[in-house]
Design an enzyme around this catalytic site. Structure first.
Site, PDB file in Angstrom:
ATOM      1  CD  GLU A   1      34.413  40.195  39.195  1.00 43.07           C
ATOM      2  OE1 GLU A   1      34.781  41.219  39.808  1.00 43.07           O
ATOM      3  OE2 GLU A   1      35.007  39.767  38.190  1.00 43.07           O
TER       4      GLU A   1
ATOM      5  CG  HIS B   1      36.635  40.317  35.099  1.00 44.24           C
ATOM      6  ND1 HIS B   1      37.300  40.522  36.280  1.00 44.24           N
ATOM      7  CD2 HIS B   1      37.562  39.870  34.220  1.00 44.24           C
ATOM      8  CE1 HIS B   1      38.578  40.224  36.120  1.00 44.24           C
ATOM      9  NE2 HIS B   1      38.771  39.821  34.880  1.00 44.24           N
TER      10      HIS B   1
ATOM     11  CD  GLU C   1      34.242  43.949  33.996  1.00 41.35           C
ATOM     12  OE1 GLU C   1      33.433  43.401  34.785  1.00 41.35           O
ATOM     13  OE2 GLU C   1      35.444  44.174  34.279  1.00 41.35           O
TER      14      GLU C   1
HETATM   15 ZN    ZN Z   1      36.428  41.400  38.008  1.00 41.84          ZN
END
Ligand code: ZN
Length: 384
Positions: free
Chosen positions: A177, A267, A343
């Site tokens: 990531e 992430h 995210e």
């Molecule tokens: Zn992750």
């Protein structure tokens, strides 16, 4: 015509070649992490294909860690190893296919814009040249790479050290990531910009603890999700070990030593084409104070960046049943503090798409810079 060749013997390189015999039918498999079954990250160089129409098939895409990650996904590509663009990509539920006619005899393809170990070291070096930054090696990884922490505050501001809020930012527990470390790069550039008024106030009133890469071994190895010992570091926070998960062990130990008033863990998400946060709603200790802080943080981030949104995200679990092996849950519970997993998409932000590059390093940097605003918005209320 030159014959084709594919290489991946470089930092974060990963692919398996099944057949190169026919440029119209190059067959590849996505490689597993070195010590686990997760497979999604790829990064390789295609040689000898200048002005040759090439079709590549990723035969095992349907058996990867997140097959839904290929729906609406487009491969990233670069001829100069600096600028990455998206290629039209098809996925039929089993095989992912991409067609290209490279202008150059060497062209790189990857799952997402890479963030190399050399860039990681450069990022640390350049941050450490600021008078506000002190660098600390917390310990070693499974393979002996450095777990580096940046401690950042304004040494001579009026606020006593004990009153300054402890703000943590960690990234790349999941090494594939890479957008997470681009996010950190943008965050640090803004935080260390002497002309930025938000950064100046934050440096006067906070001590930042930043771990730009939680998983350097996995990053160099081209793993998606695990460290060199096969551990998913974001499931190790309840009881990390020096054998299996020293990366978490060292950082967690430092958190217990200095404390946490706010934690951000960056992430990337394979599936959802949005930027979003996941909080600690399902931990036993979640309370109205944390809920109010979380609302204030999100409201401020919405105002600071149209790339952030709150309509799409993970479904909530049941209250009190959160997985306390996950960093954000363990930290929120342990320190009774505001904690978010951030995210970013591998695909694009569907609310503000860029057909040429999709979501990329530069956009991750901008988002990382923008998060200073919500940190400022909640600063005075972070501690009871
Ligand atoms: Zn992750």
């Amino acid at each position: 015509m030159n014959s084709l060749h594919i290489s991946c013997s470089f930092d974060a390189g990963a692919i398996e070649v099944v057949s190169l015999a026919d440029p119209q039918d190059v067959r590849l498999n996505i490689r597993r992490d070195n010590a686990s079954d997760f497979a999604q990250w790829f990064y390789f160089c295609l040689h000898g294909a200048a002005n040759v129409p090439v079709r590549l098939s990723f035969l095992n895409a349907g058996q990867s860690a997140y097959p839904k990650g290929w729906e609406g996904y487009r491969v990233v590509c670069s001829t100069d190893h600096q600028n990455w663009v998206r290629l039209a990509t098809e996925f039929d539920g089993q095989v992912m296919r991409v067609a290209l006619m490279p202008e150059s005899n060497s062209v790189y393809l990857a799952y997402f814009e890479p963030f190399s170990h050399e860039r990681h070291l450069d990022l640390i070096g350049s941050a450490a040249s600021s008078e506000h930054v002190s660098l600390q090696r917390l310990g070693g990884t499974v393979e002996g790479r450095d777990m580096t922490l940046l401690r950042i505050t304004h040494a001579s501001s009026a606020m006593p050290m004990a009153l300054r809020k402890k703000i943590w930012l960690i990234a790349r527990q999941h090494p594939g990531e890479t957008m997470a470390e681009w996010f950190v790069e943008g965050f640090l550039e803004r935080l260390l910009d002497e002309a930025d008024p938000v950064a100046r106030v934050l440096l006067d009133q906070c001590v930042f603890y930043v771990v730009p890469n939680m998983n350097p071994d996995g990053a160099v190895r081209g793993n998606l999700r695990t460290n060199a010992a096969g551990a998913n570091l974001n499931r190790e926070w309840a009881a990390p070990s020096l054998e299996k998960s020293p990366e978490v062990y060292w950082v967690r130990q430092k958190m217990l030593e200095v404390g946490v008033d706010l934690s951000l863990d960056a992430h990337g998400d394979e599936g959802l084409p949005y930027n979003f946060v996941a909080g600690t709603e399902d931990t036993p200790g979640y309370n109205s104070r944390i809920a109010a802080l979380a609302e204030a943080f999100k409201t401020s981030w919405l105002a600071a960046s149209p790339d952030f949104q709150t309509r799409h995200g993970y479904p909530r679990g049941r209250h009190g049943e959160a997985n306390l092996t996950v960093a954000t849950n363990w930290i929120g519970q342990q320190f009774d503090c505001l904690a978010f997993t951030i995210e970013m998409p591998f695909k694009d932000n569907a609310d503000l798409p860029d057909p040429h590059v999709g979501w990329n390093g530069d956009r991750s940097k901008k988002l990382g810079a923008s998060v200073l605003q919500p940190v400022l918005a909640v600063l005075d209320k972070l501690r009871v």
